[in-house]
Design a protein around this motif. Structure first.
Motif, mmCIF file in Angstrom:
data_model
loop_
_atom_site.group_PDB
_atom_site.id
_atom_site.type_symbol
_atom_site.label_atom_id
_atom_site.label_comp_id
_atom_site.label_asym_id
_atom_site.label_seq_id
_atom_site.Cartn_x
_atom_site.Cartn_y
_atom_site.Cartn_z
ATOM 1 N N VAL A 1 45.987 31.070 50.289
ATOM 2 C CA VAL A 1 45.209 31.817 51.348
ATOM 3 C C VAL A 1 43.919 32.522 50.700
ATOM 4 O O VAL A 1 42.883 32.696 51.410
ATOM 5 N N TRP A 2 44.229 33.110 49.635
ATOM 6 C CA TRP A 2 43.276 33.838 48.971
ATOM 7 C C TRP A 2 42.215 33.092 48.545
ATOM 8 O O TRP A 2 41.020 33.281 48.593
ATOM 9 N N TRP A 3 42.728 31.945 47.642
ATOM 10 C CA TRP A 3 41.631 30.869 47.240
ATOM 11 C C TRP A 3 40.619 30.314 48.577
ATOM 12 O O TRP A 3 39.415 30.181 48.237
ATOM 13 N N ARG A 4 41.409 30.181 49.393
ATOM 14 C CA ARG A 4 40.624 29.256 50.703
ATOM 15 C C ARG A 4 39.689 30.359 51.149
ATOM 16 O O ARG A 4 38.387 30.085 51.303
ATOM 17 N N SER A 5 39.968 31.736 51.335
ATOM 18 C CA SER A 5 39.061 32.907 51.754
ATOM 19 C C SER A 5 38.062 33.122 50.787
ATOM 20 O O SER A 5 36.879 33.496 51.092
ATOM 21 N N MET A 6 38.358 33.346 49.346
ATOM 22 C CA MET A 6 37.265 33.674 48.447
ATOM 23 C C MET A 6 36.496 32.209 47.929
ATOM 24 O O MET A 6 35.262 32.684 47.289
ATOM 25 N N VAL A 7 37.125 30.870 47.946
ATOM 26 C CA VAL A 7 36.191 30.070 47.330
ATOM 27 C C VAL A 7 35.961 29.011 48.232
ATOM 28 O O VAL A 7 34.683 28.549 48.439
ATOM 29 N N GLN A 8 36.881 28.512 48.877
ATOM 30 C CA GLN A 8 36.722 27.297 49.645
ATOM 31 C C GLN A 8 35.830 27.581 51.067
ATOM 32 O O GLN A 8 34.714 26.886 50.964
ATOM 33 N N MET A 9 35.737 28.755 51.418
ATOM 34 C CA MET A 9 34.930 29.135 52.584
ATOM 35 C C MET A 9 33.795 29.857 52.119
ATOM 36 O O MET A 9 32.975 30.358 52.886
ATOM 37 N N ARG A 10 33.375 29.970 50.948
ATOM 38 C CA ARG A 10 32.068 30.732 50.531
ATOM 39 C C ARG A 10 31.387 29.842 49.426
ATOM 40 O O ARG A 10 31.608 29.605 48.353
ATOM 41 N N PRO A 11 30.376 29.458 49.991
ATOM 42 C CA PRO A 11 29.208 28.912 49.484
ATOM 43 C C PRO A 11 28.942 29.750 48.055
ATOM 44 O O PRO A 11 28.117 29.121 47.121
ATOM 45 N N ASP A 12 29.062 30.897 48.112
ATOM 46 C CA ASP A 12 28.511 31.726 46.865
ATOM 47 C C ASP A 12 29.397 32.054 45.973
ATOM 48 O O ASP A 12 29.181 32.936 45.076
ATOM 49 N N ILE A 13 30.495 31.383 46.052
ATOM 50 C CA ILE A 13 31.661 31.877 45.117
ATOM 51 C C ILE A 13 32.054 30.763 44.611
ATOM 52 O O ILE A 13 32.541 29.728 45.054
ATOM 53 N N VAL A 14 32.449 30.607 43.127
ATOM 54 C CA VAL A 14 32.857 29.607 42.662
ATOM 55 C C VAL A 14 34.349 29.854 41.712
ATOM 56 O O VAL A 14 34.613 31.216 41.475
ATOM 57 N N GLY A 15 35.134 28.938 41.433
ATOM 58 C CA GLY A 15 36.302 29.305 40.696
ATOM 59 C C GLY A 15 36.328 28.996 39.129
ATOM 60 O O GLY A 15 35.386 28.736 38.712
ATOM 61 N N LEU A 16 37.214 29.588 38.436
ATOM 62 C CA LEU A 16 37.483 29.615 36.899
ATOM 63 C C LEU A 16 39.032 29.648 36.800
ATOM 64 O O LEU A 16 39.700 30.434 37.499
ATOM 65 N N ASP A 17 39.295 28.945 35.659
ATOM 66 C CA ASP A 17 40.665 29.215 35.046
ATOM 67 C C ASP A 17 40.518 29.479 33.802
ATOM 68 O O ASP A 17 40.258 28.387 32.854
ATOM 69 N N ALA A 18 40.592 30.671 33.007
ATOM 70 C CA ALA A 18 40.255 30.808 31.735
ATOM 71 C C ALA A 18 41.494 30.924 31.013
ATOM 72 O O ALA A 18 42.648 31.082 31.439
ATOM 73 N N ALA A 19 41.291 30.976 29.612
ATOM 74 C CA ALA A 19 42.729 31.230 28.713
ATOM 75 C C ALA A 19 43.186 32.560 29.033
ATOM 76 O O ALA A 19 42.675 33.562 29.033
ATOM 77 N N ILE A 20 44.846 32.553 28.595
ATOM 78 C CA ILE A 20 45.395 33.700 28.845
ATOM 79 C C ILE A 20 45.464 34.469 27.338
ATOM 80 O O ILE A 20 45.127 35.757 27.330
ATOM 81 N N LEU A 21 45.159 33.823 26.397
ATOM 82 C CA LEU A 21 45.069 34.331 24.942
ATOM 83 C C LEU A 21 43.539 34.436 24.542
ATOM 84 O O LEU A 21 42.796 33.463 24.906
ATOM 85 N N GLY A 22 43.527 35.556 23.959
ATOM 86 C CA GLY A 22 42.194 35.923 23.499
ATOM 87 C C GLY A 22 42.073 36.715 22.199
ATOM 88 O O GLY A 22 42.877 37.470 22.049
ATOM 89 N N PRO A 23 40.698 36.660 21.677
ATOM 90 C CA PRO A 23 40.716 37.334 20.223
ATOM 91 C C PRO A 23 40.512 38.642 20.473
ATOM 92 O O PRO A 23 39.943 39.154 21.533
ATOM 93 N N PRO A 24 40.665 39.482 19.523
ATOM 94 C CA PRO A 24 40.386 40.975 19.611
ATOM 95 C C PRO A 24 39.180 41.304 20.007
ATOM 96 O O PRO A 24 39.024 42.384 20.748
ATOM 97 N N ALA A 25 38.070 40.384 19.649
ATOM 98 C CA ALA A 25 36.594 40.887 19.806
ATOM 99 C C ALA A 25 36.485 40.969 21.383
ATOM 100 O O ALA A 25 35.799 41.889 21.853
ATOM 101 N N ILE A 26 37.004 40.313 22.328
ATOM 102 C CA ILE A 26 36.885 40.391 23.602
ATOM 103 C C ILE A 26 37.335 41.803 24.186
ATOM 104 O O ILE A 26 36.622 42.481 24.893
ATOM 105 N N TRP A 27 38.649 42.252 23.573
ATOM 106 C CA TRP A 27 39.234 43.313 24.014
ATOM 107 C C TRP A 27 38.628 44.648 23.283
ATOM 108 O O TRP A 27 38.678 45.754 23.919
#
Ligand code: GAP
Length: 440
Positions: A55-81
């Motif tokens: 229901v969150w995805w529906r309201s935030m992505v499916q019903m919104r032409p101005d919002i797109v989705g992403l699925d990024a990695a869980i592990l990240g290098p120290p540089a990001i943090w």
């Protein structure tokens, strides 16, 4: 029928027990004595958690032409943090009780040890909440990785990728749902604060001059989302953070708070992150993370408005708000008044008895409904007991197949909240349930 919403302090115990007993949420690694405030989502819980996310995805992505989705990695290098500020500032003040040696978050205990009552503590020291691990078989420099404590950074590090691939322009958003990890000092209150949890976050990139207006817009839009899904308005309130309490990246944060059994507490945070993250990552990576507006010939770094909520924490709030005890025809029952979009099962198909001739019509009804609704199928115990079981897990509709069904090709549809029963021809059943759930 009289019905009283539960607001008593034992509500948390009741919901925790129900969640365990009926297969929503189990303590993790229970056969080994459990594991440090981690939880597993059982057959009903996984359905409900998926529904919350859907229901969150529906309201935030499916019903919104101005919002797109992403699925990024869980592990990240120290540089990001390092760039995001989490290595330096994502910490809680940790103190040890001098008497019983228990460790606490200083800001959560009001100067008194919840374990032994002592008021003597060590000096507070900053404890970083990120889980550190190693990527690859060789330890040391270059192998360090962190489990993300929020999904947000994946949206910032992919800002240029998304802009160049989906041709959006501010105001536009990137949404993500995913596991996040925080080594919380004092996890507590069932799944309210856990070390591993699922976040639902959306980063909305806007021209800086419009940021305050968009902030107000998202606060109200997100509040309305909970109300639409059945949380009574008087169990929600807004809380604006004082400047001194803001996270390191925030220019202003308003929480949507929920009336938990222990009092008002955070459900969702909606922050104005300004241009902090894009600027930090642009500086650290050397990659430009800004936007050139061809209509005004202006280049600017967008501000970010971010609604962020734990899917697991939202599920808990929905369970607490839905929990009721009422009396039907002189018999008390427990009922979860969950919105049908959140309920683990939307329909239960119940043959009146185990007789084979009923079973075959019941299977036919199940096959008719299954492609459209998450269905349970239950043949054991008396029909009254089975209605109560379905009420307790929040199933909005029970469909009973009885011996008359063999003659008249009709079934009984029972409504969870009113307990009203109506006879519906099998040929009209799907349309009738679709209408009841507002889908036609
Ligand atoms: N990216 C912004 C951010 O992470 P936050 O206020 O730290 O902000 C956002 O977290 C939301 O995530 C909270 O409002 C809460 O719903 C959820 N959350 C945070 N820590 C949690 C935990 N340890 N367990 C469960 N949910 C948590």
């Amino acid at each position: 029928m009289n019905s009283t919403p539960e607001t008593t302090p034992d509500l948390l115990d009741k919901v925790t027990n129900l969640a365990k007993r009926r297969g929503f949420i189990f303590p993790s690694a229970e056969i080994y004595g459990g594991f440090r405030s981690t939880y597993d989502y059982g057959p009903l819980g996984v359905n409900m958690l998926r529904n919350v996310k859907q229901v969150w995805w529906r309201s935030m992505v499916q019903m919104r032409p101005d919002i797109v989705g992403l699925d990024a990695a869980i592990l990240g290098p120290p540089a990001i943090w390092a760039a995001s500020g989490h290595l330096e500032t994502f910490s809680d003040p940790l103190v040890d009780c001098k008497k019983c040696k228990e460790r606490w978050r200083e800001d959560k205990i009001d100067g008194v040890c919840p374990n032994c009552g002592s008021t003597e503590f060590t000096e507070p020291r900053a404890f970083n909440l990120m889980f550190k691990t190693q990527a690859g078989p060789v330890e040391g420099e270059g192998a360090t990785a962190y489990l993300r404590p929020e999904t947000a950074q994946g949206m910032f590090t992919n800002f240029a990728n998304v802009l160049s691939t989906v041709r959006k322009k501010p105001p536009f958003g990137i949404a993500q749902i995913g596991k996040s990890f925080r080594n919380e000092i004092t996890p507590q209150n069932f799944v309210f604060r856990t070390r591993e949890f699922e976040l639902m976050e959306m980063e909305y990139f806007v021209p800086p001059a419009d940021a305050d207006e968009w902030h107000r817009y998202w606060i109200e839009t997100r509040r309305a989302w909970y109300v639409d899904l059945g949380i009574p308005e008087d169990q929600l309130r807004l809380h604006e953070h004082a400047k001194a309490d803001l996270s390191h990246y925030s220019r202003g944060t308003t929480d949507i708070e929920f009336a938990y059994p222990w009092g008002w507490d955070e459900l969702e945070g909606i922050a104005n992150r300004g241009d902090y993250d894009l600027t930090q990552h642009a500086k650290a990576s050397g990659v430009a993370l800004d936007y050139f507006d061809q209509t005004t010939n202006e280049r600017y770094t967008p501000y970010v408005i971010e609604p962020a909520v734990g899917a697991t924490r939202a599920m808990m709030a929905f369970l607490l708000a839905a929990y009721h005890e009422d009396v039907v025809e002189g018999e008390s029952r427990t009922v979860l008044r969950l919105d049908w979009r959140l309920a683990p099962y939307q329909v239960a198909v119940l043959p009146l008895s185990k007789k084979p001739e009923l079973e075959s019509v019941s299977r036919e009804v199940l096959e008719l409904l299954q492609p459209h609704f998450m269905c349970d199928y239950d043949v054991t115990q008396s029909i009254g007991r089975r209605y109560r079981r379905q009420d307790e897990v929040g199933t909005p509709y029970c469909v009973t197949v009885d011996f008359d069904s063999l003659e008249d090709r009709a079934v009984t549809v029972r409504d969870r909240d009113t307990t009203e029963q109506v006879r519906v021809p099998i040929a009209e059943l799907l349309a009738s349930l679709r209408e009841r759930t507002g889908q036609s």
